[in-house]
Design a protein around this motif. Structure first.
Motif, mmCIF file in Angstrom:
data_model
loop_
_atom_site.group_PDB
_atom_site.id
_atom_site.type_symbol
_atom_site.label_atom_id
_atom_site.label_comp_id
_atom_site.label_asym_id
_atom_site.label_seq_id
_atom_site.Cartn_x
_atom_site.Cartn_y
_atom_site.Cartn_z
ATOM 1 N N SER A 53 0.835 -1.206 0.000
ATOM 2 C CA SER A 53 0.000 0.000 0.000
ATOM 3 C C SER A 53 0.869 1.256 0.000
ATOM 4 O O SER A 53 0.550 2.250 -0.658
ATOM 5 N N GLY A 54 1.986 1.210 0.732
ATOM 6 C CA GLY A 54 2.923 2.331 0.710
ATOM 7 C C GLY A 54 3.578 2.495 -0.645
ATOM 8 O O GLY A 54 3.779 3.619 -1.135
ATOM 9 N N ALA A 55 3.921 1.377 -1.283
ATOM 10 C CA ALA A 55 4.528 1.423 -2.612
ATOM 11 C C ALA A 55 3.561 2.019 -3.636
ATOM 12 O O ALA A 55 3.973 2.792 -4.517
ATOM 13 N N LEU A 56 2.289 1.664 -3.538
ATOM 14 C CA LEU A 56 1.278 2.244 -4.433
ATOM 15 C C LEU A 56 1.260 3.765 -4.313
ATOM 16 O O LEU A 56 1.198 4.485 -5.316
ATOM 17 N N GLN A 57 1.328 4.244 -3.077
ATOM 18 C CA GLN A 57 1.304 5.687 -2.852
ATOM 19 C C GLN A 57 2.489 6.374 -3.525
ATOM 20 O O GLN A 57 2.341 7.421 -4.164
ATOM 21 N N ASN B 16 -6.384 1.916 -3.583
ATOM 22 C CA ASN B 16 -6.745 2.174 -4.975
ATOM 23 C C ASN B 16 -5.475 2.291 -5.813
ATOM 24 O O ASN B 16 -4.669 3.180 -5.580
ATOM 25 N N PRO B 17 -5.292 1.393 -6.794
ATOM 26 C CA PRO B 17 -6.170 0.265 -7.121
ATOM 27 C C PRO B 17 -6.054 -0.863 -6.113
ATOM 28 O O PRO B 17 -5.066 -0.956 -5.392
ATOM 29 N N GLU B 18 -7.090 -1.709 -6.077
ATOM 30 C CA GLU B 18 -7.064 -2.846 -5.168
ATOM 31 C C GLU B 18 -5.904 -3.764 -5.515
ATOM 32 O O GLU B 18 -5.548 -3.942 -6.677
ATOM 33 N N LEU B 19 -5.331 -4.378 -4.484
ATOM 34 C CA LEU B 19 -4.092 -5.141 -4.638
ATOM 35 C C LEU B 19 -4.325 -6.609 -4.978
ATOM 36 O O LEU B 19 -5.058 -7.303 -4.273
ATOM 37 N N SER B 20 -3.667 -7.066 -6.028
ATOM 38 C CA SER B 20 -3.532 -8.502 -6.216
ATOM 39 C C SER B 20 -2.604 -9.009 -5.120
ATOM 40 O O SER B 20 -1.612 -8.356 -4.778
#
Length: 334
Positions: free
Chosen positions: A252-256, A284-288
């Protein structure tokens, strides 16, 4: 028909184990005041009456659930919370009372338990302290089998291999890794991430391993954010087109970090995480993510301990549970 714990649990949206512990005024249970109040209110509405039947003697057996994290840390790591729920639910069906102990603060459970389920990572010294209290000891998420103890672990190797194979099928050979390193609460043991080991082995076998694509963190959201920022800054246009990340909070941090850099997901970078906690649906987006059988891990450990308590011919076992891939919007699935 008289109301049951299951009736209350369904209406309150919690487990029967939670209802039982709340109604028995278990102050060690980590639930909100609103949840406690709701359970008592529903029990009153349904006119719930406790059974007057004699309790099965096995119900008097108390097992200690020793968690290596603090209570605050557990709130940030849904993985261990889900394992705990699995332990509590199976314990109720096996008629065990569960005493939770955080952060290895185990002095208050001496002479009051029949067995221990230890969840997390423990140093040799910590294992010996537990073993001195009872030989009825089962570990979850820590492979202590070769030290002679029952344990329940996850098949990390196959889960990671499936992720890499998935990316390869999508013609993505440049795959990065963000992984975590941990140490036991006494600082005496550094725990290597088994996902990193599996990742390196599989990538080397396929002759596509690139150490420049590997970044080390600590399993927190902040660490995932920091390590992905490092990757973006250091690699620039050579940033891998896919990343495997060792935990959902890190992912989730990497997505940000990717979103702040205006890097599209999954068009430019695909992300696959590990553990498949409820967090994967709320980013967002939801994680695989690689789904781990956390509830089954907890339940299996209780069954092992029950056999250890009741079977004089019990033999130590190492039970490794499989994983499966759950696909969401952080990866293309075409």
């Amino acid at each position: 028909m008289a109301a049951t714990l299951k009736d209350i649990a369904q209406k309150a949206g919690v487990s029967t184990a939670t209802v039982s512990r709340v109604l028995n005024h278990d102050t060690t249970l980590s639930v909100t005041k609103n949840t406690r109040d709701s359970i008592f209110m529903i029990a009153k509405e349904l006119n719930y009456k406790r059974s007057s039947k004699k309790t099965n003697p096995s119900f008097q057996k108390r097992i200690a659930l020793v968690q290596w994290y603090s209570e605050e840390k557990e709130q940030d790591d849904l993985y261990y919370m889900m394992i705990r729920e699995g332990i509590e639910q199976r314990s109720q069906t096996q008629q065990f009372d569960v005493l939770r102990v955080f952060h290895n603060n185990i002095d208050n459970i001496r002479n009051y338990i029949n067995g221990i389920i230890a969840v997390g990572k423990f140093s040799d010294d910590q294992v010996q302290v537990l073993a001195n209290m009872t030989n009825k000891l089962v570990f979850i998420d820590d492979d202590q089998f070769y030290n002679g103890y029952d344990c329940v672990v996850t098949d990390f190797k196959m889960g990671v291999k499936r992720v890499i194979n998935f990316f390869m099928e999508q013609n993505i050979p440049d795959i990065g890794l963000i992984y975590g390193v941990e140490e036991t609460t006494d600082g005496k043991r550094i725990v290597e991430d088994p996902r990193k080991v599996a990742f390196e082995d599989t990538m080397r076998q396929k002759n596509i391993y690139n150490p420049e694509f590997v970044f080390k963190g600590d399993f927190s959201k902040e660490s995932g954010y920091t390590q992905m920022k490092h990757a973006i800054e250091e690699l620039g246009s050579n940033l891998p087109h896919a990343f495997f990340i060792s935990s959902d909070p890190m992912a989730s941090g990497a997505l940000q970090a990717l979103q702040e850099a205006n890097i599209k997901i999954p068009e430019r970078v695909s992300i696959f995480s590990f553990n498949n906690t409820s967090l994967t649906d709320f980013v967002n987006p939801e994680l695989s993510s690689v789904s781990v059988a956390t509830h089954s891990m907890g339940g299996t450990a209780v069954d092992l301990l029950k056999d250890k308590l009741e079977n004089t011919e019990h033999t130590a076992a190492r039970i490794e549970l499989d994983t499966k891939l759950v696909f969401r919007k952080s990866t293309n699935q075409e």
